[in-house]
Design a protein around this motif. Structure first.
Motif, mmCIF file in Angstrom:
data_model
loop_
_atom_site.group_PDB
_atom_site.id
_atom_site.type_symbol
_atom_site.label_atom_id
_atom_site.label_comp_id
_atom_site.label_asym_id
_atom_site.label_seq_id
_atom_site.Cartn_x
_atom_site.Cartn_y
_atom_site.Cartn_z
ATOM 1 N N ILE A 77 0.843 -1.201 0.000
ATOM 2 C CA ILE A 77 0.000 0.000 0.000
ATOM 3 C C ILE A 77 0.880 1.253 0.000
ATOM 4 N N TYR A 78 1.897 1.244 0.839
ATOM 5 C CA TYR A 78 2.760 2.425 0.913
ATOM 6 C C TYR A 78 3.505 2.657 -0.409
ATOM 7 N N VAL A 79 4.042 1.585 -0.961
ATOM 8 C CA VAL A 79 4.820 1.741 -2.193
ATOM 9 C C VAL A 79 3.922 2.254 -3.330
ATOM 10 N N LEU A 80 2.688 1.779 -3.351
ATOM 11 C CA LEU A 80 1.794 2.163 -4.446
ATOM 12 C C LEU A 80 1.135 3.525 -4.228
ATOM 13 N N THR A 81 0.820 3.861 -2.958
ATOM 14 C CA THR A 81 0.001 5.056 -2.706
ATOM 15 C C THR A 81 0.653 6.091 -1.807
ATOM 16 N N GLY A 82 1.716 5.730 -1.106
ATOM 17 C CA GLY A 82 2.314 6.653 -0.162
ATOM 18 C C GLY A 82 1.571 6.758 1.163
ATOM 19 N N LYS A 83 0.551 5.934 1.334
ATOM 20 C CA LYS A 83 -0.238 5.966 2.579
ATOM 21 C C LYS A 83 0.346 4.989 3.596
#
Lengths: 149, 149, 149, 149, 149, 149, 149, 149
Positions: free
Chosen positions: C140-146
């Motif tokens: 999730i972080y890698v794809l969205t920064g969240k």
């Protein structure tokens, strides 16, 4: 086992001499950029003719220096990049990026105050050190398996 | 022809938005690092647990961010690296070095006062520009052969 | 940005399902080895004929499985390798070595008691985690920064 | 024809000495990891400073050892990986995976009881043997075409 | 997972049709050389002009066919090479050598009587089979993990 | 099978149009350099600012065009290079050299009077032709196995 | 300039000796497969233990021989492949395919009667010859620029 | 640091001799194509038999010369390409394209009147010079950091 080591980065202190002196007798070949600051800046125009604009003056020089730096990095087993206390030193970080992309073993040397802005560079390194002696200790260990007394 | 463009470097101004807005309708896919500064700094410990030392706090985060940045650079046709007015920005120069070593088309964006310290980075670039509009003009030209009016 | 993720290693728990379920809706493509233990062991002889010796029985199967595992690793952006509590799991470490040599982003998942014997594998990883949820948080972080709430 | 041979894996018996002694006079260069277990475990903190957590203690050491092991594997024509009777030995399987991905000629040495769990590693090998003498016999044959009497 | 499969070798029987028919519904893309023997022999001179000598007649054709065969092999995940009962079939072995050097998963199909002269080719393969159905069984297994009933 | 074809070289006749028209309906994607001669010459200074010297005027433009030409060549399966009757056309030969070094299938198109000075370029090609129709005939044959009537 | 030349193919006549004798004094290093037919066939079982089935007997041997042949081909500047009058010689064509895929300069030697079935192999070669003396003439020319009197 | 330098291009003046003479004592190894024009043209038919058509006469020769030129370029750190005043010199531009694609440091030498048609070649070079002495000055600087007095 021979190690080819390229010493990149800061050119205002004698850290390269400290390493090469302390590494005498080891099976290591060192290479480095031209560390004569004036020669490095002016090599392009000195050989290929003057330029009116600083941009092209610098371009001619930087491309000439690239012949040497790329040769050094591409032929290295280990690339050591030292960040000094002063200046932008973007060429040092650029060399580190090339070394990482080429799969070289990267050692980064810098003082603690630069830890945070260098975190991406450090994260690509196999070792992060502060002193030339630590680089030499690493070379000794890698070559012989001996740790410092 | 589709162009994959990775937008690296300075994260404090809206230059990426300016480019993506102005490039609407072009056959371009943009990618970029995480530009939320806090998330980028803390992602490692937020997901994998806190660290007492800043060095490892930063290492965890920088390695996580590397998953995204390497993916972006390796899949790009063009890597644009912007150097802002402030900070060390060594990660920007590091990305430029990776892009150069991987044979990507490199475009560097910076203000004139940084010309000299960026000369080695500029020398590896196919274009050196100052504004987001110039990047867009380049993308339009590369894709369509049309020059700005 | 689409991420191709290969899920290597332990096949006795449902960690792959946990990840793919929790990652629903993300721009991720998952691949994995054949996780039916019996099919995986016997595929070679089932298709190409029985062998008297276990060594060649296993060879035929392992080579057939290699068609799938190499395809998965070579086409992955991220290789996740989970080490379970039991068995030798040398194939998991072998996959991790392949992923590292091919420059893939490596995530290793294991329990704390295996930390020391896995130190060389962990040292090649961009992230070391313990739970499937952490893998999902990373994606999730890698794809969205969240970051996780 | 000179053969560069990297001897990876188990470090508790003298199998490397047996091979190098028996291979005297052959046109072979051997390299290997640091086989002093304590030095190998502590090299990182000994040179770069102590760590409170075992994870980072091990990370520092494993990354330093990687400078040597990657050099050895990348420069090898043949990688021999021995799996001993004890321990997890995931680093051995990891080295085998790297060797396979880099297209090295892989020779695996292990006892019959490990045949099944090592089937994926064996399947990537050009030879699977049990004794140091068999490795030497292979080197003699590859270099000279002579078979053991 | 999509598999790109190149079907190389013998062009006098309908083995390619058998495979593509039986593989209907699988996520596989097949490619193959031109299997019209006369067109394949004469394509060069038909398009680029006649030659007096057979050597150059054949050269022109073989180079034209190489555009297709290299494209097929380079874009394949799996290269299947069938050796028939008749003819020299050196081009089949040549394709197998290319596939092996490019790291493709190689499947070799031939009858038992050719086992000995094909031993070097077989030794580079991940599977050696006799029938088109076995190739289909392998594709099904690699894609779905299902074994033939 | 889709073929990506890059059409390099002479920009003063409509040979590219002839090929793309005649290839309608084939599974081919064409790319090419910017063929607007003035735009191609002036793109650099139009976007990045005027230069006093022709050398740097041309450098800026040539580097910008390189973004497109390298993308085209690197993504091509087939590179067609046409040498016209006039001009030095060193960029055409340069593109052919790049294509050869990158292992692309090279087709060279020129009139008989240039046969001798182009012999090194021709020797790297899989086909040497004189007309756009021959290129189309090759594409049809490579894609379908059909020869011209 | 030193040339590394690998001499592949037919092992029943003394063509290798003719070349190495006639090339005395040239700056050339020759390598070749094991040419003792019995040793080559039995090396695997002689060192690693007998096999009941011919298939595995041959597999063990062929994989062992591959250590030598791949080393020779990968380290060669020029690969010479001779096809004799008899036998299937698929390993010779396989070596030629590997050499072509690796970008080696390929020289093929055979008699006129094999011209047609070898057309695909010949088409990948930089020279096609019939006699050992022609190979030597080529080596002399490549090294010195001198043609045979 | 040793530099391997390949001297490509024009063969009608003594520029290679000027460079190698003036570079005496430097740690440089020079290589070059066969510069005997007649031998270079006729080498193919002299060794492998006459051809009726000029096209194949030239093909045989050009492919033989390619053994030497590719070896020179592939083993070079620096490729110097000189364009003379006369002739098409497409082989020189072809060599420059190969050198660029292989990531070699490229130095281009030509007179001012050829600046515009050589702009694409120049744009791939790290240095553009007019005289042999400038090449020597560059070699001295790259090796020693010394500029001409």
């Amino acid at each position: 086992m021979t190690l080819n080591v390229y010493l990149s980065g800061e050119i205002h202190t004698d850290w390269r001499d400290q390493i090469t002196q302390a590494a005498k007798g080891l099976d290591v070949t060192f290479s480095s950029p031209v560390t004569d600051h004036d020669a490095s800046d002016d090599c392009g125009v000195a050989i290929m003719g003057a330029e009116d604009q600083q941009f092209w003056h610098d371009r001619k020089g930087a491309q000439l220096n690239a012949i040497r730096t790329r040769h050094g990095i591409e032929n290295a087993d280990i690339v050591v990049v030292r960040f000094g206390e002063k200046y932008k030193q973007w060429n040092a970080a650029f060399d580190a990026g090339m070394a990482a992309a080429l799969g070289k073993s990267l050692i980064v040397m810098h003082q603690p105050e630069h830890q945070h802005p260098l975190k991406e560079v450090d994260a690509a390194a196999l070792a992060v050190v502060q002193t030339p002696q630590q680089v030499v200790d690493i070379l000794i260990y890698v070559l012989t398996g001996k740790l410092p007394a």
